[in-house]
Design an enzyme around this catalytic site. Sequence first.
Site, PDB file in Angstrom:
ATOM      1  N   GLU A   1      12.977 -36.886 -15.291  1.00 52.69           N
ATOM      2  CA  GLU A   1      13.806 -36.001 -16.109  1.00 52.69           C
ATOM      3  C   GLU A   1      13.436 -36.177 -17.582  1.00 52.69           C
ATOM      4  O   GLU A   1      13.693 -37.220 -18.171  1.00 52.69           O
ATOM      5  CB  GLU A   1      15.291 -36.313 -15.903  1.00 52.69           C
ATOM      6  CG  GLU A   1      16.215 -35.432 -16.744  1.00 52.69           C
ATOM      7  CD  GLU A   1      17.665 -35.870 -16.677  1.00 52.69           C
ATOM      8  OE1 GLU A   1      18.534 -35.101 -17.121  1.00 52.69           O
ATOM      9  OE2 GLU A   1      17.940 -36.998 -16.198  1.00 52.69           O
TER      10      GLU A   1
ATOM     11  N   GLU B   1      18.027 -27.668 -16.556  1.00 55.87           N
ATOM     12  CA  GLU B   1      19.490 -27.644 -16.622  1.00 55.87           C
ATOM     13  C   GLU B   1      19.913 -27.060 -17.976  1.00 55.87           C
ATOM     14  O   GLU B   1      20.310 -27.781 -18.885  1.00 55.87           O
ATOM     15  CB  GLU B   1      20.059 -29.049 -16.459  1.00 55.87           C
ATOM     16  CG  GLU B   1      19.722 -29.700 -15.132  1.00 55.87           C
ATOM     17  CD  GLU B   1      20.169 -31.151 -15.058  1.00 55.87           C
ATOM     18  OE1 GLU B   1      20.326 -31.663 -13.942  1.00 55.87           O
ATOM     19  OE2 GLU B   1      20.340 -31.781 -16.135  1.00 55.87           O
TER      20      GLU B   1
ATOM     21  N   GLU C   1      30.698 -28.781 -19.641  1.00 47.73           N
ATOM     22  CA  GLU C   1      29.944 -29.874 -20.233  1.00 47.73           C
ATOM     23  C   GLU C   1      30.813 -30.637 -21.247  1.00 47.73           C
ATOM     24  O   GLU C   1      31.996 -30.370 -21.395  1.00 47.73           O
ATOM     25  CB  GLU C   1      28.666 -29.340 -20.897  1.00 47.73           C
ATOM     26  CG  GLU C   1      27.404 -29.532 -20.061  1.00 47.73           C
ATOM     27  CD  GLU C   1      27.059 -30.998 -19.843  1.00 47.73           C
ATOM     28  OE1 GLU C   1      27.546 -31.856 -20.603  1.00 47.73           O
ATOM     29  OE2 GLU C   1      26.281 -31.286 -18.918  1.00 47.73           O
TER      30      GLU C   1
ATOM     31  N   HIS D   1      17.594 -30.200 -19.999  1.00 52.89           N
ATOM     32  CA  HIS D   1      16.871 -31.294 -19.342  1.00 52.89           C
ATOM     33  C   HIS D   1      15.992 -30.727 -18.238  1.00 52.89           C
ATOM     34  O   HIS D   1      16.423 -29.848 -17.481  1.00 52.89           O
ATOM     35  CB  HIS D   1      17.861 -32.294 -18.746  1.00 52.89           C
ATOM     36  CG  HIS D   1      18.828 -32.854 -19.744  1.00 52.89           C
ATOM     37  ND1 HIS D   1      20.005 -33.477 -19.378  1.00 52.89           N
ATOM     38  CD2 HIS D   1      18.789 -32.883 -21.106  1.00 52.89           C
ATOM     39  CE1 HIS D   1      20.653 -33.865 -20.462  1.00 52.89           C
ATOM     40  NE2 HIS D   1      19.944 -33.515 -21.525  1.00 52.89           N
TER      41      HIS D   1
ATOM     42  N   ASP E   1       2.096  -0.993 -27.156  1.00 48.01           N
ATOM     43  CA  ASP E   1       1.657  -1.391 -28.491  1.00 48.01           C
ATOM     44  C   ASP E   1       1.899  -2.879 -28.677  1.00 48.01           C
ATOM     45  O   ASP E   1       3.019  -3.315 -28.959  1.00 48.01           O
ATOM     46  CB  ASP E   1       2.429  -0.578 -29.534  1.00 48.01           C
ATOM     47  CG  ASP E   1       2.078  -0.983 -30.965  1.00 48.01           C
ATOM     48  OD1 ASP E   1       1.101  -1.748 -31.135  1.00 48.01           O
ATOM     49  OD2 ASP E   1       2.779  -0.535 -31.898  1.00 48.01           O
TER      50      ASP E   1
ATOM     51  N   ARG F   1      14.323 -35.141 -21.228  1.00 48.05           N
ATOM     52  CA  ARG F   1      15.628 -34.721 -21.691  1.00 48.05           C
ATOM     53  C   ARG F   1      15.636 -34.029 -23.065  1.00 48.05           C
ATOM     54  O   ARG F   1      16.685 -33.597 -23.528  1.00 48.05           O
ATOM     55  CB  ARG F   1      16.559 -35.941 -21.732  1.00 48.05           C
ATOM     56  CG  ARG F   1      16.757 -36.558 -20.351  1.00 48.05           C
ATOM     57  CD  ARG F   1      17.470 -37.911 -20.408  1.00 48.05           C
ATOM     58  NE  ARG F   1      18.782 -37.838 -21.030  1.00 48.05           N
ATOM     59  CZ  ARG F   1      19.891 -37.438 -20.422  1.00 48.05           C
ATOM     60  NH1 ARG F   1      19.842 -37.042 -19.154  1.00 48.05           N
ATOM     61  NH2 ARG F   1      21.045 -37.414 -21.067  1.00 48.05           N
TER      62      ARG F   1
ATOM     63  N   GLU G   1      22.056 -25.635 -20.845  1.00 50.72           N
ATOM     64  CA  GLU G   1      23.457 -25.641 -21.255  1.00 50.72           C
ATOM     65  C   GLU G   1      23.703 -24.501 -22.243  1.00 50.72           C
ATOM     66  O   GLU G   1      22.779 -24.043 -22.912  1.00 50.72           O
ATOM     67  CB  GLU G   1      23.814 -26.983 -21.895  1.00 50.72           C
ATOM     68  CG  GLU G   1      23.666 -28.157 -20.932  1.00 50.72           C
ATOM     69  CD  GLU G   1      23.683 -29.506 -21.628  1.00 50.72           C
ATOM     70  OE1 GLU G   1      23.905 -30.519 -20.927  1.00 50.72           O
ATOM     71  OE2 GLU G   1      23.451 -29.565 -22.848  1.00 50.72           O
TER      72      GLU G   1
ATOM     73  N   ARG H   1      20.508 -42.878 -19.593  1.00 51.03           N
ATOM     74  CA  ARG H   1      20.610 -41.551 -20.201  1.00 51.03           C
ATOM     75  C   ARG H   1      20.476 -41.586 -21.718  1.00 51.03           C
ATOM     76  O   ARG H   1      20.548 -40.548 -22.361  1.00 51.03           O
ATOM     77  CB  ARG H   1      21.940 -40.891 -19.809  1.00 51.03           C
ATOM     78  CG  ARG H   1      22.044 -40.577 -18.330  1.00 51.03           C
ATOM     79  CD  ARG H   1      23.410 -40.001 -17.977  1.00 51.03           C
ATOM     80  NE  ARG H   1      23.546 -39.836 -16.529  1.00 51.03           N
ATOM     81  CZ  ARG H   1      23.224 -38.734 -15.861  1.00 51.03           C
ATOM     82  NH1 ARG H   1      22.749 -37.686 -16.509  1.00 51.03           N
ATOM     83  NH2 ARG H   1      23.372 -38.654 -14.552  1.00 51.03           N
TER      84      ARG H   1
ATOM     85  N   GLU I   1      27.429 -25.663 -18.088  1.00 47.99           N
ATOM     86  CA  GLU I   1      26.103 -25.831 -17.500  1.00 47.99           C
ATOM     87  C   GLU I   1      26.105 -25.247 -16.093  1.00 47.99           C
ATOM     88  O   GLU I   1      27.056 -25.435 -15.331  1.00 47.99           O
ATOM     89  CB  GLU I   1      25.707 -27.306 -17.426  1.00 47.99           C
ATOM     90  CG  GLU I   1      24.330 -27.539 -16.796  1.00 47.99           C
ATOM     91  CD  GLU I   1      23.985 -29.014 -16.668  1.00 47.99           C
ATOM     92  OE1 GLU I   1      23.692 -29.459 -15.538  1.00 47.99           O
ATOM     93  OE2 GLU I   1      24.019 -29.715 -17.684  1.00 47.99           O
TER      94      GLU I   1
END
Length: 447
Positions: A337, A132, A187, A249, A54, A339, A134, A320, A194
């Site tokens: 990457e 990655e 972390e 990330h 359904d 983020r 967390e 970063r 992580e």
Amino acid sequence: MSNEIDLMINRMEEDYIKFVRLQFVDINGITKNIAIPFGSEDMEDLFNDGMLFDGSSIDGFVEIEESDLMLKPDINTYSRLSWRPEDAAVCRFMCDIYTPDNKPFEGDSRGLLKRTLAKIKKKGYEYNIGPEPEFFIVDVDEEGYPMPYDDASYFDVEPKDMGTDFRREIALNLEELGFEVEASHHEVGPGQNEIAFKFDNALKTADAVITFKQAIKAIVNNMAAFDSKDYTVTFMPKPFFGVNGSGMHCHQSIFKNGENMFSDDNSETGLSKEAMYFMGGLLEHAPAMTAITNPTVNSYKRLVPGYEAPVYRAYGLKNRSALIRVPAARGNGTRIEYRAPDPTCNPYLAFTAMLQAGLDGIKKKIDPGDPTEINIYKLTEEERLERGIKVLPSSLWEAYHSLEEDPIMMKALGGHISEKFLDFKYAEWDEYRVQVFGYEQRKYLNM
């Protein structure tokens, strides 16, 4: 197919499978499943013909007057669930969803990613991604309020890091499920952890994210029950005020004929023009994508300046503090990457959106500009504006309006999913904005 089915049934018999879970996700990425007893004769029919269910009872699927949909297990997604009892072994298959007339259902987010990857495969492309995710391990205090399980910080060890046993148990169970765990650690936030797993094809990785979240919750809950404790796991982006939130990330690259399209040994940075344009597309479509990669009202409690949140639409080769970072590896290890995403997103939709944004950048040769190699968090607003650095949406309301205004992202989701997804976001924001929270009562009640 018949020989492949026979081999799979034999494997299930060797694994002493008693129950089979047919899993899929709703539009929000929430795992759903139907469990059936294992029987070799029934399995052959299941693999060939699928199973009706359904669809009107699943968020974002169909209305009640058109409720029938079909689950078809993807035979390549077999996993024996290691946290289930040995004497009643359980396996799962991720399923594709079809209409009763055997056509792919356009509201199936896994099917959307699968079709998107099939289109680029015709050009010889393969999209790989390594997330990655967390998460927090959460306990409760004497009054029953949630609190972090420990008071450790980045890369701490025992006894301050109390998540070591959890991560070891999780990693061992994930390896039994076929994951290649690359690293695990505590972390920045208290109780925050992580576990990173190996870069792979986007569809396989999206399946892995769904299994990963389910496995971690099940394993930690089992450990808590054994210890008679109340701790659990949350993927909520910002469960606690004043500490870093949880992101996911996403490292990504595109290969063509076995070669990484993002690599160019002859360029000064080691990055190809395709890599630069891909980043240009990500930055261009970032406001609209944020509704997909950060889909809850709580997501925007994480996406605020400070707390290492990637809110600034810029890229850096090492930086970063920017939305996009390019790690140092080059050659076939070259990757971008992105983020912003958090683990509440539907990975099938998020990966589709990032891929289509990047491909639009390549198609239109969108220049991402020069890299930003200073700490953006320390710039004043005027300094950021001088550099042309814009910010991500600051609320779900702003994000879903950005999505509505981006035809590339709307097309990437398709008509059915984009309409249903926006309906849910409108409803979620309306529900949130009429709430009255303890903060407001404490601040304004006696004014």
